[in-house]
Motif scaffolding. Structure first.
Motif, mmCIF file in Angstrom:
data_model
loop_
_atom_site.group_PDB
_atom_site.id
_atom_site.type_symbol
_atom_site.label_atom_id
_atom_site.label_comp_id
_atom_site.label_asym_id
_atom_site.label_seq_id
_atom_site.Cartn_x
_atom_site.Cartn_y
_atom_site.Cartn_z
ATOM 1 N N UNK A 61 0.806 -1.204 0.000
ATOM 2 C CA UNK A 61 0.000 0.000 0.000
ATOM 3 C C UNK A 61 0.845 1.263 0.000
ATOM 4 N N UNK A 62 0.179 2.402 -0.043
ATOM 5 C CA UNK A 62 0.858 3.702 -0.028
ATOM 6 C C UNK A 62 1.617 3.891 1.268
ATOM 7 N N UNK A 63 2.816 4.429 1.160
ATOM 8 C CA UNK A 63 3.641 4.641 2.344
ATOM 9 C C UNK A 63 4.311 3.385 2.840
ATOM 10 N N UNK A 89 8.211 5.522 -6.108
ATOM 11 C CA UNK A 89 7.529 6.653 -5.488
ATOM 12 C C UNK A 89 7.092 6.401 -4.062
ATOM 13 N N UNK A 90 7.390 5.198 -3.535
ATOM 14 C CA UNK A 90 7.075 4.852 -2.163
ATOM 15 C C UNK A 90 8.387 4.641 -1.405
ATOM 16 N N UNK A 91 8.356 4.564 -0.063
ATOM 17 C CA UNK A 91 9.601 4.552 0.717
ATOM 18 C C UNK A 91 10.280 3.182 0.755
ATOM 19 N N UNK A 92 10.714 2.724 -0.415
ATOM 20 C CA UNK A 92 11.427 1.460 -0.493
ATOM 21 C C UNK A 92 12.765 1.640 -1.178
ATOM 22 N N UNK A 93 13.174 0.628 -1.940
ATOM 23 C CA UNK A 93 14.472 0.664 -2.609
ATOM 24 C C UNK A 93 14.325 0.823 -4.119
ATOM 25 N N UNK A 208 8.850 5.847 9.413
ATOM 26 C CA UNK A 208 8.802 6.255 8.011
ATOM 27 C C UNK A 208 8.092 7.590 7.841
ATOM 28 N N UNK A 209 6.951 7.756 8.509
ATOM 29 C CA UNK A 209 6.160 8.967 8.292
ATOM 30 C C UNK A 209 6.750 10.206 8.966
ATOM 31 N N UNK A 210 7.854 10.024 9.688
ATOM 32 C CA UNK A 210 8.585 11.182 10.182
ATOM 33 C C UNK A 210 9.448 11.799 9.078
ATOM 34 N N UNK A 211 9.768 10.995 8.072
ATOM 35 C CA UNK A 211 10.746 11.428 7.072
ATOM 36 C C UNK A 211 10.221 11.386 5.636
ATOM 37 N N UNK A 212 9.020 10.877 5.446
ATOM 38 C CA UNK A 212 8.502 10.615 4.103
ATOM 39 C C UNK A 212 7.296 11.492 3.816
ATOM 40 N N UNK A 213 7.166 11.931 2.569
ATOM 41 C CA UNK A 213 6.028 12.744 2.150
ATOM 42 C C UNK A 213 5.010 11.837 1.446
ATOM 43 N N UNK A 214 3.915 11.513 2.112
ATOM 44 C CA UNK A 214 2.962 10.577 1.510
ATOM 45 C C UNK A 214 2.260 11.180 0.304
ATOM 46 N N UNK A 215 1.771 10.304 -0.512
ATOM 47 C CA UNK A 215 1.014 10.674 -1.709
ATOM 48 C C UNK A 215 -0.312 11.321 -1.278
ATOM 49 N N UNK A 216 -0.627 12.507 -1.814
ATOM 50 C CA UNK A 216 -1.825 13.227 -1.398
ATOM 51 C C UNK A 216 -2.842 13.388 -2.533
ATOM 52 N N UNK A 217 -2.519 12.939 -3.726
ATOM 53 C CA UNK A 217 -3.452 13.115 -4.849
ATOM 54 C C UNK A 217 -4.690 12.229 -4.681
#
Length: 291
Positions: A61-63, A89-93, A208-217
């Motif tokens: 999923x997202x994030x 575009x997600x917080x992986x590799x 993760x959500x301290x450092x990542x900008x989640x998808x907002x569209x």
């Protein structure tokens, strides 16, 4: 060093990467880590399970990233050949490219992923936004999709937009706010003590959500016509207490559009579905004809 657009800082990206790699080191079954070229950039894949098992492409999923399958991969990989993919575009590799949802870009990316993995077709296993990517590909490329297993998918039932706003506000209150936001989003949490892998995964998500900008569209909603066009077998495991998406509406729309689909609405489950392994394995490992 400049921070990629999906991260708040280069240091934050490095921290997420280090924590993610530590989770990958906990992978409980033998696995191969691969990086394949695609038109969106490099894509990271973890391959597990018997080489002669039915191929399953798993989308988080997202994030999230491939680590979300950590608590369930042992059960899935016992009979299935699982290709767990980090979506760009997600917080992986994988690459940080984040094209617009609803465009052809993600289908073209999945074309490349399947080609590079040597898979003419596969069953798609998608959780949350991963369910949206799975459905989008199934609509656009039905000949390459053997089946679709959906876990609380996006794009069918209505999103809880009020919760999304609350989530953004709670993030302003640090870790305590993040924990509260995750509880609201998850709905009813699994009963009983969590496993060590589940604890490690939740802590990673909080970090993760301290450092990542989640998808907002906005996430596009599939039309009834698009849902009716699905010719492959469909399994949907849904949590009625999902705080993010109206999964009761998801169940109603899928049942109306796809009378032959296996739609399971779990009254006591939320957005996290830890008990889905047996359903997915049995669905994927049972030969079925397209309708």
């Amino acid at each position: 060093m400049t921070a990629p657009a999906i991260y708040k800082s280069a240091e934050g990206r490095a921290r997420i990467r280090d924590q993610y790699e530590a989770l990958l080191d906990r992978w409980p079954v033998e696995a191969e880590r691969r990086t394949v070229p695609t038109r969106l950039g490099e894509t990271f894949v973890v391959v597990s399970g018997p080489t002669d098992g039915p191929p399953v492409l798993a989308l988080q999923g997202s994030g999230g990233n491939t680590a979300m399958w950590l608590p369930s991969i042992a059960g899935l990989a016992a009979r299935l050949r699982v290709y767990a993919v980090d979506v760009p575009g997600e917080p992986g590799l994988s690459a940080v490219a984040r094209p617009r949802l609803g465009s052809e870009a993600y289908a073209e990316w999945l074309d490349d992923v399947l080609d590079e993995l040597g898979l003419p077709r596969a069953t798609f296993l998608g959780a949350s936004l991963g369910g949206w990517w799975s459905l989008d590909y199934a609509v656009r490329r039905p000949e390459r999709v053997a089946g679709v297993a959906l876990l609380n998918p996006s794009g069918v039932g209505a999103r809880n937009t009020a919760l999304l706003l609350k989530f953004v506000l709670l993030r302003l209150f640090g870790e305590r706010g993040l924990r509260k936001a995750m509880t609201l989003a998850a709905g009813e949490l699994p009963k009983g003590p969590p496993t060590a892998d589940e604890v490690a995964l939740v802590e990673f998500m909080l970090g993760t959500f301290k450092h990542y900008k989640p998808r907002m569209e906005p996430i596009p909603t599939f039309t009834d016509e698009q849902l009716r066009s699905l010719v492959m077998p469909v399994l949907a495991v849904l949590g009625a207490r999902d705080g993010m998406i109206d999964q009761r509406e998801t169940a109603a729309r899928l049942r109306a559009a796809l009378p032959d689909a296996d739609v399971r609405l779990l009254d006591d489950a939320g957005h996290f579905l830890p008990g889905m392994v047996e359903a997915v394995v049995n669905f994927t490992d049972t030969p079925r004809a397209t309708r």
